[in-house]
Design a protein around this motif. Sequence first.
Motif, PDB file in Angstrom:
ATOM      1  N   THR A  36      -6.909   8.444  13.771  1.00 37.58           N
ATOM      2  CA  THR A  36      -6.021   7.289  13.643  1.00 37.58           C
ATOM      3  C   THR A  36      -6.589   6.357  12.576  1.00 37.58           C
ATOM      4  N   ILE A  37      -5.718   5.969  11.641  1.00 33.23           N
ATOM      5  CA  ILE A  37      -6.153   5.066  10.566  1.00 33.23           C
ATOM      6  C   ILE A  37      -5.517   3.686  10.693  1.00 33.23           C
ATOM      7  N   GLY A  38      -4.724   3.485  11.740  1.00 35.20           N
ATOM      8  CA  GLY A  38      -4.105   2.187  11.967  1.00 35.20           C
ATOM      9  C   GLY A  38      -2.685   2.325  12.475  1.00 35.20           C
ATOM     10  N   THR A  39      -1.947   1.236  12.333  1.00 35.26           N
ATOM     11  CA  THR A  39      -0.587   1.202  12.858  1.00 35.26           C
ATOM     12  C   THR A  39       0.394   0.630  11.842  1.00 35.26           C
ATOM     13  N   ALA A  40       1.637   0.965  12.089  1.00 35.79           N
ATOM     14  CA  ALA A  40       2.764   0.357  11.392  1.00 35.79           C
ATOM     15  C   ALA A  40       3.710  -0.137  12.488  1.00 35.79           C
ATOM     16  N   GLU A  50      11.616  -4.260   8.728  1.00 39.93           N
ATOM     17  CA  GLU A  50      10.336  -4.775   8.233  1.00 39.93           C
ATOM     18  C   GLU A  50       9.225  -3.883   8.780  1.00 39.93           C
ATOM     19  N   ILE A  51       8.294  -3.492   7.902  1.00 34.55           N
ATOM     20  CA  ILE A  51       7.200  -2.603   8.283  1.00 34.55           C
ATOM     21  C   ILE A  51       5.889  -3.351   8.060  1.00 34.55           C
ATOM     22  N   ALA A  52       5.223  -3.715   9.163  1.00 30.56           N
ATOM     23  CA  ALA A  52       3.930  -4.409   9.098  1.00 30.56           C
ATOM     24  C   ALA A  52       2.828  -3.362   9.236  1.00 30.56           C
ATOM     25  N   LEU A  53       2.041  -3.204   8.181  1.00 33.10           N
ATOM     26  CA  LEU A  53       0.992  -2.184   8.131  1.00 33.10           C
ATOM     27  C   LEU A  53      -0.383  -2.805   8.325  1.00 33.10           C
ATOM     28  N   ASP A  54      -1.200  -2.145   9.129  1.00 35.13           N
ATOM     29  CA  ASP A  54      -2.598  -2.521   9.320  1.00 35.13           C
ATOM     30  C   ASP A  54      -3.379  -1.211   9.332  1.00 35.13           C
ATOM     31  N   LEU A  55      -3.906  -0.828   8.149  1.00 35.06           N
ATOM     32  CA  LEU A  55      -4.493   0.496   7.964  1.00 35.06           C
ATOM     33  C   LEU A  55      -5.891   0.412   7.368  1.00 35.06           C
ATOM     34  N   GLU A  56      -6.693   1.449   7.619  1.00 30.75           N
ATOM     35  CA  GLU A  56      -8.019   1.561   7.022  1.00 30.75           C
ATOM     36  C   GLU A  56      -8.320   3.042   6.794  1.00 30.75           C
ATOM     37  N   GLY A  57      -9.369   3.309   6.029  1.00 26.01           N
ATOM     38  CA  GLY A  57      -9.760   4.693   5.787  1.00 26.01           C
ATOM     39  C   GLY A  57      -8.939   5.387   4.723  1.00 26.01           C
ATOM     40  N   LEU A  58      -8.283   4.614   3.876  1.00 27.27           N
ATOM     41  CA  LEU A  58      -7.478   5.178   2.787  1.00 27.27           C
ATOM     42  C   LEU A  58      -8.254   5.089   1.471  1.00 27.27           C
ATOM     43  N   PRO A 106       8.151   0.341  -1.721  1.00 28.87           N
ATOM     44  CA  PRO A 106       7.203  -0.049  -2.768  1.00 28.87           C
ATOM     45  C   PRO A 106       5.813   0.526  -2.476  1.00 28.87           C
ATOM     46  N   ASN A 107       5.040   0.775  -3.527  1.00 25.41           N
ATOM     47  CA  ASN A 107       3.690   1.302  -3.364  1.00 25.41           C
ATOM     48  C   ASN A 107       2.811   0.344  -2.557  1.00 25.41           C
ATOM     49  N   LEU A 108       1.851   0.940  -1.837  1.00 23.82           N
ATOM     50  CA  LEU A 108       0.829   0.157  -1.145  1.00 23.82           C
ATOM     51  C   LEU A 108      -0.306  -0.132  -2.105  1.00 23.82           C
ATOM     52  N   ILE A 109      -0.908  -1.289  -1.992  1.00 20.54           N
ATOM     53  CA  ILE A 109      -2.096  -1.606  -2.773  1.00 20.54           C
ATOM     54  C   ILE A 109      -3.256  -1.676  -1.789  1.00 20.54           C
ATOM     55  N   VAL A 110      -4.109  -0.642  -1.843  1.00 14.21           N
ATOM     56  CA  VAL A 110      -5.221  -0.516  -0.905  1.00 14.21           C
ATOM     57  C   VAL A 110      -6.477  -1.110  -1.543  1.00 14.21           C
ATOM     58  N   GLY A 111      -7.183  -1.931  -0.796  1.00 10.77           N
ATOM     59  CA  GLY A 111      -8.396  -2.573  -1.287  1.00 10.77           C
ATOM     60  C   GLY A 111      -9.551  -1.600  -1.469  1.00 10.77           C
ATOM     61  N   GLU A 112     -10.593  -2.069  -2.127  1.00  9.12           N
ATOM     62  CA  GLU A 112     -11.791  -1.253  -2.385  1.00  9.12           C
ATOM     63  C   GLU A 112     -12.436  -0.749  -1.102  1.00  9.12           C
ATOM     64  N   ASP A 113     -12.233  -1.479  -0.003  1.00 13.05           N
ATOM     65  CA  ASP A 113     -12.799  -1.065   1.280  1.00 13.05           C
ATOM     66  C   ASP A 113     -11.925  -0.045   2.009  1.00 13.05           C
ATOM     67  N   SER A 115      -8.811  -0.485   3.046  1.00 10.07           N
ATOM     68  CA  SER A 115      -7.897  -1.069   4.028  1.00 10.07           C
ATOM     69  C   SER A 115      -6.714  -1.749   3.353  1.00 10.07           C
ATOM     70  N   VAL A 116      -5.653  -1.877   4.117  1.00  8.33           N
ATOM     71  CA  VAL A 116      -4.476  -2.596   3.652  1.00  8.33           C
ATOM     72  C   VAL A 116      -3.802  -3.254   4.852  1.00  8.33           C
ATOM     73  N   LYS A 117      -3.480  -4.530   4.684  1.00 15.73           N
ATOM     74  CA  LYS A 117      -2.644  -5.271   5.630  1.00 15.73           C
ATOM     75  C   LYS A 117      -1.507  -5.814   4.787  1.00 15.73           C
ATOM     76  N   ALA A 118      -0.331  -5.283   5.029  1.00 13.81           N
ATOM     77  CA  ALA A 118       0.817  -5.676   4.213  1.00 13.81           C
ATOM     78  C   ALA A 118       2.086  -5.547   5.033  1.00 13.81           C
ATOM     79  N   THR A 119       3.101  -6.271   4.613  1.00 18.20           N
ATOM     80  CA  THR A 119       4.418  -6.149   5.213  1.00 18.20           C
ATOM     81  C   THR A 119       5.409  -5.837   4.106  1.00 18.20           C
ATOM     82  N   ILE A 120       6.155  -4.758   4.295  1.00 23.10           N
ATOM     83  CA  ILE A 120       7.177  -4.362   3.333  1.00 23.10           C
ATOM     84  C   ILE A 120       8.501  -4.230   4.080  1.00 23.10           C
TER      85      ILE A 120
END
Length: 171
Positions: A36-40, A50-58, A106-113, A115-120
């Motif tokens: 599991t890498i997180g939830t939507a 609306e899709i609220a993303l809270d992901l890591e490990g990408l 739209p594309n996700l912008i994943v941080g250097e760590d 992870s991404v927390k975004a709402t699309i």
Amino acid sequence: MMKLFLIGITALLLSGCVLKEPTKVKVDMKNGVGDTIGTAILEETADGVEIALDLEGLPPGDLGIHIHEKSACKRPDFASAGNHFNPLEKKHGLLHPEGPHAGDLPNLIVGEDGSVKATITAPQVTLSKGKTSLMTKDGTSLVIDESADDGMTQPSGDSGERIACGSIGKK
């Protein structure tokens, strides 16, 4: 006997035990090895879903994300999710003049760590009944790709291999 049946149905309706369309759906996102890498969290709004993303490990950088036509997320390649969700039979891409697919996002912008927390927002879909409902008999899924979607290339934006998937569900 009929009177007893009608009383039972009335009690069921009054108790609120009626099947309702969801207004919010939680999606567990998994990578190709099943972690599991997180939830939507998908929520019906006046503007679409609306899709609220809270992901890591990408992998860091821009990654494609799409809604796909089936809820199957079989590892490791998630090919079982099928094609992009496209009930209106349009061309792929947010930039395409004959598009986009209802599942193009739209594309996700994943941080250097990683992870991404975004709402699309997916403006062309709904959780309610209808042709563009994500709650189909086969369900739908949310899929993340290894590279950015270019917004034009057919049929899927030249965004590389599928690296994560989550089942949205079925009717």
